[in-house]
Design an enzyme around this catalytic site. Structure first.
Site, mmCIF file in Angstrom:
data_model
loop_
_atom_site.group_PDB
_atom_site.id
_atom_site.type_symbol
_atom_site.label_atom_id
_atom_site.label_comp_id
_atom_site.label_asym_id
_atom_site.label_seq_id
_atom_site.Cartn_x
_atom_site.Cartn_y
_atom_site.Cartn_z
ATOM 1 N N GLU A 70 82.588 -23.028 -52.633
ATOM 2 C CA GLU A 70 81.905 -21.819 -52.159
ATOM 3 C C GLU A 70 80.530 -22.203 -51.627
ATOM 4 O O GLU A 70 79.830 -23.039 -52.189
ATOM 5 C CB GLU A 70 81.763 -20.815 -53.309
ATOM 6 C CG GLU A 70 81.098 -19.508 -52.900
ATOM 7 C CD GLU A 70 80.989 -18.515 -54.051
ATOM 8 O OE1 GLU A 70 80.900 -17.311 -53.769
ATOM 9 O OE2 GLU A 70 81.001 -18.941 -55.225
ATOM 10 N N LYS A 139 85.254 -12.445 -49.241
ATOM 11 C CA LYS A 139 85.238 -12.199 -50.689
ATOM 12 C C LYS A 139 85.403 -10.714 -50.970
ATOM 13 O O LYS A 139 84.628 -9.875 -50.483
ATOM 14 C CB LYS A 139 83.924 -12.733 -51.268
ATOM 15 C CG LYS A 139 83.837 -12.757 -52.786
ATOM 16 C CD LYS A 139 82.551 -13.459 -53.195
ATOM 17 C CE LYS A 139 82.459 -13.704 -54.681
ATOM 18 N NZ LYS A 139 81.215 -14.469 -55.009
ATOM 19 N N CYS A 180 85.595 -17.229 -55.911
ATOM 20 C CA CYS A 180 84.782 -17.127 -57.121
ATOM 21 C C CYS A 180 85.089 -15.889 -57.962
ATOM 22 O O CYS A 180 86.050 -15.878 -58.723
ATOM 23 C CB CYS A 180 83.299 -17.176 -56.730
ATOM 24 S SG CYS A 180 82.202 -17.629 -58.100
#
Length: 306
Positions: A70, A139, A180
């Site tokens: 990331e 995301k 994440c």
């Protein structure tokens, strides 16, 4: 009585073809995954150069699918996103395209801060061995947490969320992509599994509070619940950074075992993904066919890739 020579020849061709197909299927049931734990600095050009070099090294060691962390091109933090943000295509994605093509790999480009129409996103792009972009995953779940006395972080102060699931095909298997904090949401992994994914990849940057507590636990949970391989790529730890990443990039098997794991420093870890092993586990413990869809279900409201 002797066989007709033409018939015999046809039979031999069919047998040879079946043997060849069986050999090919067996070969395609295994592939090497490489996870790059990159040391990220404040200098974007250095980050891109290091990423290119490590992707090349990963390919030379047999990596067919390569995963970056990331925010591989910039420091992680709300104060950095706007400064390092790019449009897609842009400088960083051009490098990813070239690196994938030069090394003939499927390259999961970690994530970068993306700018589009005045909004910022935390975005992962994936490129095929021909250098073409296969998908763009923004995301979905923004990292907004407040652990008193330890860490407060609010991605939503600067970022906007993505609104779609992201899956890409390889000759080996389907791969589902999250970033994440997306890993904390079991429903996303369940949907990817139902879409036929056998590998889930999560570029991520857990911190020194959530990392030791939850990083490995979440990966093992997602892998075990869905009988899939799970891989995470973290930036290497930088104790001088404003946000200190935990590191410990990891690959977990469908049995819930950690099969490869990094420490805190820059490195590449490898795992041989065995899809026959995955199939065996699903046959031995057939939870996929035992689900009670008459009692519960997880549904995808919006299809497609960001």
């Amino acid at each position: 009585m002797s066989r007709d020579p033409v018939v015999a020849s046809d039979l031999e061709v069919q047998q040879d073809s079946a043997t060849s197909m069986s050999t090919l299927a067996k070969a395609m049931s295994k592939f090497r995954l490489a996870v790059v734990q990159l040391q990220v600095s404040a200098v974007k050009a250095d980050n891109l150069s290091r990423a290119r070099r490590l992707v090349k090294e990963a390919a030379e060691q047999g990596g067919k699918v390569v995963l970056l962390p990331e925010c591989f091109n910039s420091p992680y933090g709300t104060g950095f996103f706007s400064t390092y943000a790019e449009r897609i295509p842009g400088e960083s994605t051009q490098l990813l395209s070239e690196a994938a093509k030069e090394n003939k790999v499927y390259l999961v480009g970690g994530s970068i801060p993306e700018e589009e129409d005045g909004k910022l996103y935390n975005t992962c792009t994936v490129f095929g061995p021909d250098g073409q972009m296969l998908l763009k995953h923004r995301k979905i779940h923004l990292f907004d947490i407040d652990v008193p006395g330890k860490i407060r972080f609010q991605e939503s102060e600067t970022l906007s969320p993505g609104n779609a699931l992201s899956v890409f095909d390889t000759p080996f298997c389907k791969v589902g992509v999250g970033i994440c904090y997306d890993m904390r949401f079991a429903e996303l992994a369940q949907l990817y599994s139902r879409k036929g994914c056998q590998l889930l990849v999560y570029p991520g940057a857990f911190n020194m509070t959530t990392g030791p507590a939850h990083w490995e636990l979440l990966q093992r949970g997602r892998a075990l619940d869905n009988q899939v391989y799970v891989a995470t790529a973290s930036p290497a730890r930088d104790e001088s950074a404003s946000y200190v990443a935990w590191g410990h990039s990891t690959v977990v098997s469908p049995w819930g075992e950690v099969i490869s794991k990094a420490g805190a420093d820059e490195t590449i870890i490898y795992a041989d993904i065995d899809l026959q092993y995955l199939a065996d586990i699903r046959q031995q413990i057939p939870i996929i066919t035992q689900r009670r869809s008459d009692l519960y279900t997880v549904t995808s409201i919006q299809e497609g890739s960001s």
